[in-house]
Structures are given as structure tokens and as C-alpha cells.
Design a protein around this motif. Structure first.
Motif, PDB file in Angstrom:
ATOM      1  N   LEU A  53      18.108  24.124   3.657  1.00 44.51           N
ATOM      2  CA  LEU A  53      16.692  23.901   3.350  1.00 44.51           C
ATOM      3  C   LEU A  53      15.906  23.394   4.553  1.00 44.51           C
ATOM      4  CD1 LEU A  53      16.924  22.124  -0.115  1.00 44.51           C
ATOM      5  CD2 LEU A  53      16.228  24.473   0.297  1.00 44.51           C
ATOM      6  N   SER A  59      21.451  25.941  -6.908  1.00 40.32           N
ATOM      7  CA  SER A  59      20.004  25.719  -6.885  1.00 40.32           C
ATOM      8  C   SER A  59      19.659  24.292  -7.326  1.00 40.32           C
ATOM      9  CB  SER A  59      19.310  26.737  -7.797  1.00 40.32           C
ATOM     10  OG  SER A  59      19.751  26.591  -9.131  1.00 40.32           O
ATOM     11  N   TYR A  88      17.434  21.413  -5.605  1.00 41.18           N
ATOM     12  CA  TYR A  88      16.364  20.781  -6.388  1.00 41.18           C
ATOM     13  C   TYR A  88      16.447  19.257  -6.301  1.00 41.18           C
ATOM     14  CZ  TYR A  88      13.830  19.702 -10.784  1.00 41.18           C
ATOM     15  OH  TYR A  88      12.976  19.210 -11.744  1.00 41.18           O
ATOM     16  N   CYS A 142       8.331  23.853   1.443  1.00 38.23           N
ATOM     17  CA  CYS A 142       9.769  23.981   1.429  1.00 38.23           C
ATOM     18  C   CYS A 142      10.181  25.440   1.624  1.00 38.23           C
ATOM     19  CB  CYS A 142      10.177  23.480   0.058  1.00 38.23           C
ATOM     20  SG  CYS A 142      11.864  23.281  -0.126  1.00 38.23           S
ATOM     21  N   GLU A 143      11.223  25.667   2.411  1.00 38.01           N
ATOM     22  CA  GLU A 143      11.785  27.007   2.581  1.00 38.01           C
ATOM     23  C   GLU A 143      13.289  26.926   2.401  1.00 38.01           C
ATOM     24  OE1 GLU A 143       8.480  27.703   5.979  1.00 38.01           O
ATOM     25  OE2 GLU A 143      10.537  28.299   6.502  1.00 38.01           O
ATOM     26  N   LEU A 203       7.302  28.724  -1.921  1.00 31.72           N
ATOM     27  CA  LEU A 203       7.888  27.946  -3.005  1.00 31.72           C
ATOM     28  C   LEU A 203       6.968  26.750  -3.244  1.00 31.72           C
ATOM     29  CD1 LEU A 203      11.474  28.065  -1.452  1.00 31.72           C
ATOM     30  CD2 LEU A 203      10.455  29.675  -3.081  1.00 31.72           C
ATOM     31  N   MET A 254      11.029  26.571  -6.499  1.00 29.21           N
ATOM     32  CA  MET A 254      12.095  26.757  -5.515  1.00 29.21           C
ATOM     33  C   MET A 254      13.431  26.973  -6.222  1.00 29.21           C
ATOM     34  SD  MET A 254      13.788  24.035  -2.904  1.00 29.21           S
ATOM     35  CE  MET A 254      14.654  23.305  -4.293  1.00 29.21           C
ATOM     36  N   TRP A 257       8.468  34.250  -3.077  1.00 26.03           N
ATOM     37  CA  TRP A 257       8.640  34.068  -4.517  1.00 26.03           C
ATOM     38  C   TRP A 257       7.337  34.387  -5.223  1.00 26.03           C
ATOM     39  CZ3 TRP A 257      11.747  34.118  -8.377  1.00 26.03           C
ATOM     40  CH2 TRP A 257      11.449  33.486  -9.575  1.00 26.03           C
TER      41      TRP A 257
END
Ligand SMILES: [Zn+2]
Length: 491
Positions: A11, A177, A181, A208-209, A231, A237, A265
Motif C-alpha cells: 500500500l 483485503s 483495510y 490510498c493506492e 480508492l 479500497m 476502481w
């Protein structure tokens, strides 16, 4: 569906540091001002203008780095990252490259997978390696909506150009994921907690990427990675990563090949879409920024910042569990924001009862605050007052049921619990002689029920409790009623 596959996620977070002025000039960073109102020759990139580093950026950058367990380098340099884009008037961004402000952090987060209803299954600690946190300036914004002739023109707002950012990059340490998170939420809370950033994704001051790839379990080599952008919330995300994992496994299992690419996204369509492929990837031709000297940060400075930092959220959660005997879930909720944790401790001081105080804050008070859209800081019920209310319950002065109404009234009027109790004539009757008298009356009025109860129908006990409380107009202490009634019904 993910059977036999392992997910690898890294991230990158961009957090806007909460300075009042920009990183290399004195322009305001205020959000929502008239477009291009906050600009000057430096952030407009006019020829001959020279950058001067904002000292506050170093203070807040250091706070951010220390809150995430990073090492701060005594010596770092700013570099030019060259690319062309209309919102970047200089044609380069001042960032940091091979000698970043801080590096090599190990952060322990708490994480859990979620069941189908979205509830955490089992919280466990996980260590995340943070590669680096470096300082850089933000670009401006292209505006394509809400202005005249947007079908023919693009507009550029440079208010954001030169806003200070901390870019935080992790190793590819996440395996799901939900781990990603929980990490982003951890970072958000840490940055807010130490005052380094507002870290609000909706306002765009935290972005965030995610780099996502999959490989068959047992494979040594990483799979082809895909970069996810756009995101706009932590939840988006998480959903985007989840979608991407399925997509990649689907392609590979059907014999296809993945492209190294950047995907966006699309929340409405709930899918990721190609933005650009690797062939279009930039070569940024980094080189040291000639207009800025190396950044030297002394050990004394770092130690001073460290000593001025508040107790960090994780440490505070652990202390709440040990010192006050709270569960992990309760302590986590009370340390979700610094102002809430402060509120809790002040209330406990006044109540002397950590667990009951925790319950009252987490259920009754937070519900009122949420409905009013307020934080604990702005609560119309002061922490000491909530503590005093809990004490009145503990002392048997009012019942828990009465106290709920009192709290709502306190919230509405800002009056103290004591004042409301006096005004409304609320008293809890705990006097046994008085309660005995009520019980005798109820028993005399209900001979049939008494016979049935004594004949073995014990469920009728609740009926008698209800009758006695009713006879007292809700003022009888239920605990005393229970005790006395049990004794009397035995006969
Ligand atoms: Zn400026």
C-alpha cells in the motif's frame, strides 16, 4: 474461489500534513477557497521563484513517522520528479527519492477477517514493514465539472499545488483485503491522534493506492502486479482489492496472462478498469533538487518531538484493558479517537467505576452524540457529569432506567444529573420497609397468582416484580424488590 492462491498487497498512502501554509511558500492551505486564490510565484512555478522549506512540515512529518514506528534519517534530500501534466506548472514535483525523510518502520496492527455480515471474526496482531515515509508537495487539480463551457475547456485550480504530503509506502506484507483495510484505518487514526493530518479520505487529505498480485501457494516468484487507484474510502479500497483478487485468479485459472497496469476502481459498476498499461509508465528522471539544501534533522530534535507526543492509541488501548479491566472490543472503541479516550478517563475519575462508565459511554452517550453529529469533545454532557450520573446509579439514588432518561435530558439541556433529578423529583426507593409494604399490597391483591406461584409456577415471579415496580410508580429499586419479594413469596 481463492483456494490454492495467495494474495500479495502493498500500500501507498498520501496524507496531507495539517499545516496552515504550503510546503515551499507562505500560501494558505485552506480547503474550499475561491479557485487559484491561494497561489504565488513559487507554487505557480514561475521562472526564478525559489522554494523555502516550511519548518512546520518537519515537525508534523516527524510526528507522523514516529507514530508509525519509523526511523527518522538525520540526513535526507529533496529530488525533482519530472513529468508533464497540466496541474503541475513547474513540470516537476519536489519529492524525495533515494534519501527519504524516514524509513524502516515496523508497525504492529490489529486485524481480523470478516464474516458474511461484515463482523470481525477474530482479532490478531500482525506486523507490517513500512519501507519509507517521505515528504513532498501535492499537485493542483484539473476541474471538469460545474463551470461554463466545460465541454470545450478544462479548468485548473492551483490552490492545492504545494500542499505538503507525507507518502507512506509499505512492503508487500498484506495477504487479504481486510488486512489492508485495518492497516489504513490504523494509519488514519495514528495521524489524527498525533495531530499530523486530518486524514479524512472524503476531503481528499488521505489518498490510498494498492498494488495487488496473486500467486499459487508454494510459488516463490511474485505474480504480475496491478496498481489500483481512485480508492476514495477505506471501504472502496477493500472492495476494489477483493474484486481485483477474483479477477486476477479468474484470468490465470482460465489460462490467460495478466498485464502490469494501473486500474481505476469504479464504485458504481463495482469493478476495476484499465487506466494505463506499463508501456505508458513514466520514467521520472529523478535528480536532487538544486534549489534546496539537504535536510538535516538532529537527534535532539527527534527526541524532543518524541517526548512531546501523546500516548499512542495502541498503547492506550492496552493500558485501558489492564488498568480498567476492559475487553479488547470496548477498549478499542474507546480509543478510536483521542478525544473519546480523554473523555472516558475523565468520566472514570468522577465515577470510580471503569466498566459501567465504559458501558454508558459506548451505548447511551455515543448514540446521542452520533444522532447529533458531534464528537466527544463537543459533547453537551461533560465527562465529569457523565461520571457523576454513573455514581448516582451505583449509590442506588436512581435506577438505570431512570438514568437513561436523565442522560437524554442532560444532553438536551446541559444541566447536571443532580439538578434534573431534583427538578423531576426522581428518587429511587431502596428503603426495605417501604418496599415491604408495597409487596404486601400486591400479594393481597393477587391471591390467585400467589397460589399458582406457590404451586410451582415460578415464571410468575416476573409478574410480581412488575406489579411492585408499578405500584411504586417506577421508583422502587429493582434489586431490593427482587430480594424482598423472593423472601416474602416463600411465605
Ligand atoms: Zn504559493
Amino acid at each position: 474461489m481463492t483456494n490454492g492462491w495467495q494474495t500479495i498487497i502493498g500500500l501507498e498512502i498520501h496524507a496531507q500534513l495539517s499545516t496552515e501554509s504550503k510546503i515551499f511558500c507562505g500560501c494558505s492551505t485552506r480547503f474550499g477557497d475561491e479557485p487559484n486564490a491561494n497561489t504565488c510565484p513559487v507554487c505557480l512555478g514561475l521562472p526564478g521563484a525559489l522554494p523555502v522549506l516550511n519548518r512546520r512540515v518537519i515537525d508534523l512529518g516527524a510526528r507522523a513517522a514516529l507514530s508509525l514506528g519509523l526511523h527518522i534519517n538525520n540526513h535526507s534530500i529533496f529530488s525533482r520528479k519530472n513529468y508533464f501534466y497540466p496541474d503541475l506548472p513547474k513540470g516537476y514535483q519536489i519529492s524525495q527519492y533515494d534519501k527519504p525523510f524516514s524509513a524502516n518502520g515496523e508497525l504492529e496492527i490489529m486485524t481480523a477477517e470478516r464474516d458474511e455480515a461484515g463482523h470481525p471474526v477474530e482479532w490478531r496482531p500482525k506486523k507490517i514493514s513500512i519501507t519509507r515515509l517521505h515528504l513532498e508537495e501535492d499537485a493542483g487539480k484539473n476541474v471538469h465539472e460545474g463551470l461554463p463551457d466545460v465541454d470545450r475547456y478544462s479548468y485548473i485550480d492551483l490552490n492545492r499545488a504545494g500542499t505538503p504530503l507525507a507518502e507512506i509506502v509499505t512492503e508487500p506484507d498484506f495477504r487479504s483485503s481486510w488486512e489492508a483495510y485495518d492497516y489504513v484505518n490504523h494509519v488514519r487514526r495514528a495521524l489524527q491522534w498525533v495531530g499530523a493530518s486530518e486524514a479524512d479520505m472524503e476531503k481528499g487529505n488521505l489518498r490510498c493506492e494498492a498494488n495487488v498480485s496473486v500467486r499459487r501457494i508454494g510459488d516463490e516468484k511474485f505474480g504480475t502486479k496491478v496498481e489500483l487507484k481512485n480508492l476514495n474510502s477505506v471501504r472502496f479500497m477493500q472492495r476494489a482489492i477483493e474484486f481485483e483478487i477474483s479477477r486476477q485468479i479468474g484470468v490465470l485459472e482460465s489460462g490467460g496472462r495478466l498485464q502490469q497496469e494501473t486500474r481505476l476502481w469504479d464504485e458504481r459498476a463495482a469493478e476495476t478498469r484499465v487506466m494505463r498499461s506499463k508501456e505508458e509508465a513514466h520514467d521520472y528522471r529523478y535528480f536532487p533538487e538544486p534549489d534546496l539544501p539537504p535536510l538535516i534533522v538532529s537527534d535532539e530534535f527527534i527526541e524532543r518531538v518524541r517526548s512531546e507526543m501523546p500516548e499512542l492509541p495502541e498503547a492506550r488501548r492496552r493500558r485501558f484493558m489492564e488498568q480498567y479491566g476492559l475487553s479488547f472490543t470496548d477498549a478499542s472503541q474507546l480509543t478510536s479517537e483521542r478525544s473519546l479516550a480523554d473523555y472516558y478517563e475523565k468520566a472514570v475519575e468522577a465515577s470510580g467505576n471503569p466498566r459501567t462508565t465504559s458501558n454508558w459511554i459506548r451505548s447511551e452517550l455515543l448514540r446521542e452524540l452520533e444522532a447529533a453529529g458531534l464528537s466527544a469533545e463537543a459533547s453537551p454532557v461533560a465527562a465529569q457529569e457523565l461520571g457523576a450520573l454513573v455514581r448516582l446509579i451505583d449509590e442506588g439514588k436512581i435506577s438505570g432506567k431512570q438514568a437513561k432518561d436523565v442522560l437524554v435530558e442532560m444532553f438536551k439541556t446541559g444541566k447536571s444529573a443532580q439538578t434534573i433529578i431534583e427538578e423531576q423529583g426522581l428518587v429511587q426507593v431502596s428503603d426495605t420497609a417501604e418496599i415491604d409494604q408495597l409487596i404486601d399490597g400486591v400479594i393481597a391483591d393477587n391471591p390467585d397468582q400467589l397460589a399458582k406461584y406457590r404451586g410451582g409456577k415460578e415464571a410468575l415471579f416476573g409478574f410480581f416484580v412488575g406489579q411492585v415496580i408499578k405500584a411504586s410508580k417506577g421508583k422502587a429499586n429493582p434489586k431490593v424488590v427482587n430480594e424482598r419479594l423472593r423472601a416474602k413469596l416463600q411465605g
